[in-house]
Design an enzyme around this catalytic site. Structure first.
Site, PDB file in Angstrom:
ATOM      1  CG  ASN A 196      14.035  -5.831   1.675  1.00 37.71           C
ATOM      2  OD1 ASN A 196      14.997  -5.076   1.086  1.00 37.71           O
ATOM      3  ND2 ASN A 196      12.973  -5.547   1.346  1.00 37.71           N
ATOM      4  CG  HIS A 226       9.792 -15.991   4.887  1.00 35.15           C
ATOM      5  ND1 HIS A 226      10.185 -15.119   3.755  1.00 35.15           N
ATOM      6  CD2 HIS A 226       9.124 -14.884   5.517  1.00 35.15           C
ATOM      7  CE1 HIS A 226       9.618 -14.044   3.885  1.00 35.15           C
ATOM      8  NE2 HIS A 226       9.057 -13.890   4.716  1.00 35.15           N
TER       9      HIS A 226
HETATM   10  N1  LIG Z   1      14.196  -7.465   6.059  1.00 35.79           N
HETATM   11  C1  LIG Z   1      12.607  -7.694   6.213  1.00 35.79           C
HETATM   12  O1  LIG Z   1      12.249  -8.894   6.572  1.00 35.79           O
HETATM   13  C2  LIG Z   1      11.565  -6.950   5.874  1.00 35.79           C
HETATM   14  C3  LIG Z   1      12.206  -5.538   4.975  1.00 35.79           C
HETATM   15  N2  LIG Z   1      11.141  -4.625   4.697  1.00 35.79           N
HETATM   16  C4  LIG Z   1      11.725  -3.325   4.215  1.00 35.79           C
HETATM   17  O2  LIG Z   1      11.433  -2.533   4.989  1.00 35.79           O
HETATM   18  C5  LIG Z   1      10.816  -1.277   4.357  1.00 35.79           C
HETATM   19  C6  LIG Z   1       9.855  -0.666   5.221  1.00 35.79           C
HETATM   20  O3  LIG Z   1       8.816  -1.465   5.411  1.00 35.79           O
HETATM   21  P1  LIG Z   1       7.307  -0.682   5.791  1.00 35.79           P
HETATM   22  O4  LIG Z   1       7.770   0.222   7.261  1.00 35.79           O
HETATM   23  O5  LIG Z   1       6.488  -1.826   6.152  1.00 35.79           O
HETATM   24  O6  LIG Z   1       7.236   0.469   4.560  1.00 35.79           O
HETATM   25  P2  LIG Z   1       6.166   1.512   4.709  1.00 35.79           P
HETATM   26  O7  LIG Z   1       5.666   1.928   3.296  1.00 35.79           O
HETATM   27  O8  LIG Z   1       5.107   1.372   5.593  1.00 35.79           O
HETATM   28  O9  LIG Z   1       7.081   2.850   5.264  1.00 35.79           O
HETATM   29  C7  LIG Z   1       8.290   3.157   4.562  1.00 35.79           C
HETATM   30  C8  LIG Z   1       8.617   4.479   5.263  1.00 35.79           C
HETATM   31  O10 LIG Z   1       9.708   5.065   4.793  1.00 35.79           O
HETATM   32  C9  LIG Z   1       9.780   6.328   4.200  1.00 35.79           C
HETATM   33  N3  LIG Z   1      10.637   6.754   3.350  1.00 35.79           N
HETATM   34  C10 LIG Z   1      10.964   6.356   2.187  1.00 35.79           C
HETATM   35  N4  LIG Z   1      11.853   6.881   1.588  1.00 35.79           N
HETATM   36  C11 LIG Z   1      12.717   7.254   2.541  1.00 35.79           C
HETATM   37  C12 LIG Z   1      13.926   7.950   2.664  1.00 35.79           C
HETATM   38  N5  LIG Z   1      14.715   8.188   1.774  1.00 35.79           N
HETATM   39  N6  LIG Z   1      13.980   8.437   3.817  1.00 35.79           N
HETATM   40  C13 LIG Z   1      13.292   8.394   5.148  1.00 35.79           C
HETATM   41  N7  LIG Z   1      12.372   7.931   5.046  1.00 35.79           N
HETATM   42  C14 LIG Z   1      11.851   7.316   3.768  1.00 35.79           C
HETATM   43  C15 LIG Z   1       8.229   6.229   3.472  1.00 35.79           C
HETATM   44  O11 LIG Z   1       8.026   7.858   3.810  1.00 35.79           O
HETATM   45  P3  LIG Z   1       6.966   8.601   2.569  1.00 35.79           P
HETATM   46  O12 LIG Z   1       6.648   7.548   1.464  1.00 35.79           O
HETATM   47  O13 LIG Z   1       5.862   8.965   3.511  1.00 35.79           O
HETATM   48  O14 LIG Z   1       8.041   9.597   2.142  1.00 35.79           O
HETATM   49  C16 LIG Z   1       7.381   5.586   4.642  1.00 35.79           C
HETATM   50  O15 LIG Z   1       6.871   6.439   5.677  1.00 35.79           O
HETATM   51  C17 LIG Z   1      10.199  -2.010   3.099  1.00 35.79           C
HETATM   52  O16 LIG Z   1      10.029  -0.919   2.076  1.00 35.79           O
HETATM   53  C18 LIG Z   1      11.132  -3.117   2.806  1.00 35.79           C
HETATM   54  O17 LIG Z   1      12.397  -2.485   2.173  1.00 35.79           O
HETATM   55  C19 LIG Z   1       9.943  -4.958   4.893  1.00 35.79           C
HETATM   56  C20 LIG Z   1       9.232  -6.207   5.531  1.00 35.79           C
HETATM   57  C21 LIG Z   1      10.450  -7.398   5.827  1.00 35.79           C
HETATM   58  O1  LIG Z   2       7.873  -9.211   5.685  1.00 35.43           O
HETATM   59  C1  LIG Z   2       8.243 -10.164   4.769  1.00 35.43           C
HETATM   60  O2  LIG Z   2       7.736 -11.133   4.914  1.00 35.43           O
HETATM   61  C2  LIG Z   2       9.455 -10.280   4.008  1.00 35.43           C
HETATM   62  C3  LIG Z   2       9.517  -8.971   3.077  1.00 35.43           C
HETATM   63  O3  LIG Z   2       8.284  -8.141   3.041  1.00 35.43           O
HETATM   64  C4  LIG Z   2      10.569  -8.573   2.715  1.00 35.43           C
HETATM   65  O4  LIG Z   2      11.652  -9.227   2.791  1.00 35.43           O
HETATM   66  O5  LIG Z   2      10.847  -7.503   1.916  1.00 35.43           O
END
Ligand SMILES: NC(=O)C1=CN([C@@H]2O[C@H](COP(=O)(O)OP(=O)(O)OC[C@H]3O[C@@H](n4cnc5c(N)ncnc54)[C@H](OP(=O)(O)O)[C@@H]3O)[C@@H](O)[C@H]2O)C=CC1
Ligand SMILES: O=C([O-])CC(=O)C(=O)O
Length: 273
Positions: A196, A226
């Site tokens: 992301n 990063h």
């Molecule tokens: N910008 C950045 O730097 C980063 C971005 N990310 C993004 O953040 C997201 C979340 O990370 P993280 O919290 O670690 O992930 P997790 O997998 O721990 O949590 C994601 C949660 O979102 C829920 N979910 C899935 N689809 C939906 C939906 N349509 N509506 C509402 N809730 C939903 C899941 O629920 P369940 O599966 O229980 O249904 C789960 O509880 C990652 O998937 C990634 O895309 C992550 C890290 C860094």
């Molecule tokens: O948390 C990070 O280092 C980055 C990541 O997962 C993402 O971009 O989805």
């Protein structure tokens, strides 16, 4: 961002996973704890949503955001959730803050959300996520930029369950292995849980197709790293961040939660920093 400043700030969260749970923990211990209120949590699987904040309603449908008088809706739920919740969030709240920024590699979605925001007088906010230096890169883009390169280096465990498994022998690595070099758009599309950040650096700098991304699995590190470098009319930028992974999800970094906490705190604090 220009969220209305008032207390308490009414926040809706989309996703109740590693990041948003940590955001709520951190906010509850912060100096702005009394100034923010988590009023709703949007989830996909309500049966798995344990320990939600006492005053929060559990939502399963984006239309349920209506009438909640929200200031910010903050997403950390995965890329599909951005398209699912985004339009309603932008109509019902002052800002929709996206953590799964990879979803915005879909230019049609990005343009649709921007036009909803414009019509509703709200803002689509790309948080800086797990990155460092995004403020400087975005500022630098006011002058021509020649090149932006972003290397994402994570331990093998962080690449499990992704296409990296087919490109590199994750369990047998003894040295860093590069398994993808390409555009930010392609990185975000193929590695939605890990790249992301590629879209965050791309939107801050020279765009999805010109930003070069390299993905690396390194058995010698425990952090999600990063390395961002850029040059252009402003000068040169070179920033490295070594992020501690979140205990509940090693693919995600502590900093992704901290960035959301900063954005929320800045929306309510008299000092924006
Ligand atoms: N910008 C950045 O730097 C980063 C971005 N990310 C993004 O953040 C997201 C979340 O990370 P993280 O919290 O670690 O992930 P997790 O997998 O721990 O949590 C994601 C949660 O979102 C829920 N979910 C899935 N689809 C939906 C939906 N349509 N509506 C509402 N809730 C939903 C899941 O629920 P369940 O599966 O229980 O249904 C789960 O509880 C990652 O998937 C990634 O895309 C992550 C890290 C860094
Ligand atoms: O948390 C990070 O280092 C980055 C990541 O997962 C993402 O971009 O989805």
């Amino acid at each position: 961002m220009t969220a209305r400043r008032r207390k308490p700030l009414r926040i809706g969260l989309i996703g109740w996973g590693a990041i948003n749970r940590h955001v709520v923990r951190l906010l509850s211990r912060s100096v702005v704890a009394e100034a923010v209120s988590i009023v709703a949590i949007g989830v996909r699987s309500p049966e798995r949503a344990q320990d939600i904040p006492a005053d929060a309603s559990l939502l399963t449908d984006p239309q349920q955001l209506a009438g909640l008088d929200l200031d910010i809706v903050a997403e950390a739920a995965g890329q599909p959730a951005v398209a699912l919740w985004g339009e309603s969030a932008l109509r019902q709240a002052g800002a929709f803050a996206v953590t799964s920024a990879g979803a915005l590699a879909d230019t049609a979605l990005l343009e649709r959300l921007m036009s909803v925001a414009e019509a509703a007088g709200s803002q689509l906010v790309v948080t800086s996520g797990a990155l460092a230096g995004i403020d400087a890169l975005a500022a630098a883009s006011a002058l021509p930029l020649d090149e932006v390169v972003h290397a994402i280096v994570k331990p093998p465990a962080a690449w499990r369950g992704t296409p990296a498994e087919r490109l590199v022998p994750l369990d047998a690595l003894t040295a860093p292995a590069s398994f993808f070099i390409g555009s930010a758009r392609e990185a975000a599309r193929r590695f939605p849980q890990n790249a992301n950040v590629a879209v965050i650096s791309a939107l801050a700098g020279i765009g999805l197709d010109r930003t070069r991304v390299e993905l690396i699995a390194d058995p010698g590190i425990a952090e999600n790293c990063h390395r961002l470098s850029a040059h252009g009319a402003f000068g040169r930028l070179s920033v490295t961040i070594e992020n501690r992974p979140l205990a509940d999800n090693p693919k995600s970094s502590e900093m992704a939660a901290l960035s959301l906490v900063r954005m929320i705190s800045n929306s309510v604090s008299p000092l924006c920093r």
